[in-house]
Design a protein around this motif. Structure first.
Motif, short mmCIF file in Angstrom:
data_model
loop_
_atom_site.label_atom_id
_atom_site.label_comp_id
_atom_site.label_asym_id
_atom_site.label_seq_id
_atom_site.Cartn_x
_atom_site.Cartn_y
_atom_site.Cartn_z
N THR A 1 -10.71 -7.06 -9.53
CA THR A 1 -10.17 -6.45 -11.32
C THR A 1 -10.46 -6.40 -11.93
O THR A 1 -11.73 -6.29 -11.87
N ARG B 1 -11.08 -4.80 -16.04
CA ARG B 1 -10.63 -4.36 -17.57
C ARG B 1 -11.42 -3.63 -18.57
O ARG B 1 -13.00 -3.89 -18.37
N ASP C 1 4.29 -11.57 -13.58
CA ASP C 1 3.54 -11.35 -15.03
C ASP C 1 2.72 -12.85 -15.16
O ASP C 1 2.06 -12.28 -16.05
N MET D 1 -0.39 -11.34 -14.21
CA MET D 1 -0.69 -9.68 -15.05
C MET D 1 -1.61 -10.59 -16.17
O MET D 1 -3.12 -10.47 -17.24
N ARG D 2 -0.90 -12.21 -17.25
CA ARG D 2 -0.87 -12.68 -17.80
C ARG D 2 -2.88 -12.78 -17.41
O ARG D 2 -3.17 -13.49 -18.63
N HIS D 3 -2.49 -13.81 -16.43
CA HIS D 3 -3.58 -14.70 -16.57
C HIS D 3 -4.62 -13.74 -16.16
O HIS D 3 -5.69 -14.87 -16.37
N ARG D 4 -4.51 -12.77 -15.54
CA ARG D 4 -5.93 -12.18 -15.69
C ARG D 4 -6.86 -11.36 -16.63
O ARG D 4 -6.93 -10.25 -16.85
N ARG D 5 -5.67 -11.62 -17.35
CA ARG D 5 -5.16 -10.69 -19.30
C ARG D 5 -5.82 -9.17 -18.98
O ARG D 5 -5.74 -7.85 -19.69
N GLY D 6 -4.08 -8.94 -18.37
CA GLY D 6 -3.80 -7.68 -18.34
C GLY D 6 -4.79 -6.62 -17.15
O GLY D 6 -4.65 -5.23 -17.01
N ALA D 7 -6.02 -7.47 -16.77
CA ALA D 7 -6.84 -6.60 -15.75
C ALA D 7 -6.33 -5.77 -14.42
O ALA D 7 -5.80 -6.64 -14.51
N ALA D 8 -6.48 -4.20 -14.56
CA ALA D 8 -6.12 -4.09 -13.16
C ALA D 8 -6.58 -4.35 -11.66
O ALA D 8 -7.88 -5.34 -11.74
#
Length: 77
Positions: free
Chosen positions: A10, A12, A46, A49-56
């Protein structure tokens, strides 16, 4: 059916600083490609994505490895 450890890199930005990490999934599948697809589907939720704090996700560098009985990953495929 085998258990697989699938690790997805990931990325960000926090301010001007790049932050690299990974998100790891344990999945049951017959083949490594199936394990990869299952992990990618789970990573697209969702909650993930929340768990990885929005990281791509870096889907070009996914690692799929079989799991040993004790739950630790073995060699990469």
């Amino acid at each position: 059916m085998s258990q697989w450890t699938v690790t997805i890199p990931t990325f960000r930005m926090i301010g001007a600083e790049p932050v690299h990490g990974t998100q790891t999934w344990i999945v049951s599948a017959d083949l490594p490609q199936q394990a990869r697809d299952l992990a990618l589907a789970a990573a697209a939720t969702d909650d993930a994505m929340r768990h990885r704090r929005g990281a791509a996700l870096d889907t070009t560098a996914i690692d799929v490895a079989p799991r040993e009985r004790d739950g630790s990953p073995t060699a990469c495929l």
